[in-house]
Design a protein around this motif. Sequence first.
Motif, short mmCIF file in Angstrom:
data_model
loop_
_atom_site.label_atom_id
_atom_site.label_comp_id
_atom_site.label_asym_id
_atom_site.label_seq_id
_atom_site.Cartn_x
_atom_site.Cartn_y
_atom_site.Cartn_z
N VAL A 111 33.61 48.50 37.85
CA VAL A 111 34.69 48.34 36.88
C VAL A 111 35.95 49.05 37.37
CG1 VAL A 111 35.42 48.84 34.52
CG2 VAL A 111 33.08 48.09 34.96
N VAL A 112 35.73 50.29 37.94
CA VAL A 112 36.88 51.02 38.47
C VAL A 112 37.49 50.27 39.66
CG1 VAL A 112 37.58 53.14 39.64
CG2 VAL A 112 36.05 53.24 37.67
N PHE A 113 36.63 49.72 40.51
CA PHE A 113 37.08 48.94 41.67
C PHE A 113 37.96 47.76 41.23
CE2 PHE A 113 36.26 45.26 44.46
CZ PHE A 113 36.75 45.73 45.66
N ALA A 114 37.47 47.04 40.19
CA ALA A 114 38.23 45.90 39.69
C ALA A 114 39.57 46.37 39.11
CB ALA A 114 37.41 45.17 38.62
N GLY A 115 39.57 47.54 38.45
CA GLY A 115 40.82 48.07 37.90
C GLY A 115 41.83 48.41 38.98
N PHE A 116 41.36 49.00 40.08
CA PHE A 116 42.26 49.30 41.19
C PHE A 116 42.88 48.03 41.78
CE2 PHE A 116 40.13 53.58 41.83
CZ PHE A 116 41.26 54.29 41.51
N LEU A 117 42.03 46.99 41.92
CA LEU A 117 42.55 45.73 42.47
C LEU A 117 43.56 45.09 41.52
CD1 LEU A 117 39.40 44.10 44.08
CD2 LEU A 117 41.30 45.25 45.19
N ALA A 118 43.34 45.25 40.21
CA ALA A 118 44.32 44.74 39.24
C ALA A 118 45.66 45.47 39.40
CB ALA A 118 43.78 44.88 37.81
N ASP A 119 45.60 46.79 39.65
CA ASP A 119 46.84 47.54 39.88
C ASP A 119 47.53 47.10 41.17
OD1 ASP A 119 46.45 48.96 37.57
OD2 ASP A 119 45.50 50.68 38.56
N ILE A 120 46.72 46.82 42.20
CA ILE A 120 47.31 46.32 43.45
C ILE A 120 47.97 44.96 43.21
CG2 ILE A 120 46.76 45.46 45.76
CD1 ILE A 120 44.65 47.63 45.95
#
Length: 455
Positions: free
Chosen positions: A149-158
Motif C-alpha cells: 500500500v505504501v509502495f502504491a502511495g509513493f508511485l501515486a506521488d511520483i
Amino acid sequence: MLANLQHILSQISRNPDIDKGDLMASNRVILSAINQALGTDRASVWLLSDDHSQMHCTYLLDCETHLAEPDITLTRHNFPRYFAALDEERNIVAEDAHTHPHTSEFSIDYLTPLQIFSMLDTPIRHHGEMVGIICIEHRATKKWRDDEVVFAGFLADIYGRALSASERIRYQTELEQLNSSLEQIISQRTQELTQSLEQLQQTQHRLIEVEKMASLGRLVSGIAHEINTPLGVAVTANSHAQATLLELEQLFHANQLTRQQFSQSGSTIKNSITMVNANLQRAVDLVNSFKQTATTGTEQQAEWLQLSRFIPQVLTGMASVLQQYQVQAELQVPEDIEVQSYASPLATVLTRLIENACIHAFDTPEPRQIVISASLNKHSWQLDVADNGRGMTEDELTRAFEPFFTTRRSDGAKGLGLTLVFNLVSHLLQGEVRLFNTDQGCTVSLTLPVTLVTA
C-alpha cells in the motif's frame, strides 16, 4: 518495505521520463512497475473532474495490454458510496472487492464481467489536492500488505510529479505560443504604426508645403503692397509732371506762354520730381530691407565679444533715437560674459529691438525705460530687452514676427523690424527668440549659443 519494492521505487523516481512532461510515457513506466512489483493483473490511472462528479480512465494496463485513453467513465450518481470514500482522500484497500462496502457497487457491472476480485485505490495529489487515483486490480484473492500500500502511495506521488512536469511543459508551450502571437501582434502593430507614421509624415509634408506656399503668397502680397504704394505715388507724380510739361510746350509753341504760367508750371514739375525721388528712395529702402531679412551671413566672420563692452557701444549709436522718444536705457550685463557671435548682425538685432520698443511700446508720457540684461548658462547665453510700456495684445504677440505686420503703418513703419530680428537670430546667430508680456510691459528674449557652429 521489501528491498525489491524499494529498488523499483528508486529506479522509477530517477527515470527521466517522469520529468519530461510526457504523461503517456509516465503511465507506461509507473503502471508496468506496479504490475511487475505487486504481481497484479491490472493497473490504471483515473482523473477526477473539477467538481469531482465523475472520474475518467486516462490509461489502462491489463496484463501486457496497454490502452491509452480507454473509453471508461465513472459517475458519482451511479456509484455514490465509492465517490464518498474518495472524498475522504484515503487508500481504498479491498481484498474482496465484491463485498467491500466502498467497492461492492462495482460487482455486477464492472468486477464480475472482468473477473476482478481484489482492488487497491491510492490517491494522486497535485498541488496539495487530490486529482485522481491509481487503481490496482487482481483477478484472484490478494491480501494487500502494508508495504505494498505504501509502495502504491509513493508511485501515486511520483505520478503527481509527472503531472507537474506535464503542466509545466504545457504552460511553457502556451507561453511560447503566446509570445509568438504577441510577436505577430507587435509586428503587425509596428507595421500599422509605421504606415500611420508615414501617412502623418506625408500629411505633415503636405501641410508644410501648403503653409510655405501660403507664407510665400502673403510675403509676395506684402512686398507688392509695400512697393506698389511708393511706386504708385511716383508714377502719379511723374504723369502729372508730364502733363504739366506738355501743357507748357503747347503754350510755348502757340506764343501764349506768360512768365507767371512758366513759373507755376516749373514749380509744379519741381514738386512732382521731388515726390518721385522721395518715393523711389522709399522703394529702394524697402528693397534693402527685404535683402536684410533674407541675409545668409556668408560674408560674416565670427568673433569673440565681451558683452559688457559691445552692448554699450551699440547703445552709444542709439543715443539720438533714445533721446527722440525720451526713453532711458538701463544695462544689466556682467563684465565676465564673453561669447562667440557675429558682431554686425548682433548689433543690428539689438538696434532693431531698441527701435521697435521706442516706436511701439509707449503711448503715455510717463517715465519710459528699456532694460537690457544678459546672463550666461552652461552652453548658451540669454539677452533680454524689456520695456515698461503698454504690452502687446494676443493677436500682436502671435503675428509680431510676420513680414509687414505693424501697428504704426500710418507713421511710416514697414513691419519688417522683428522679421529681420527673427531671421538673423534663428539662422545666422543660431539661436531662438521669444516675445512675451510681463507685469510691467513686454520682453524680447534671445537664447544664443556661447560657441557658434561654423563650417
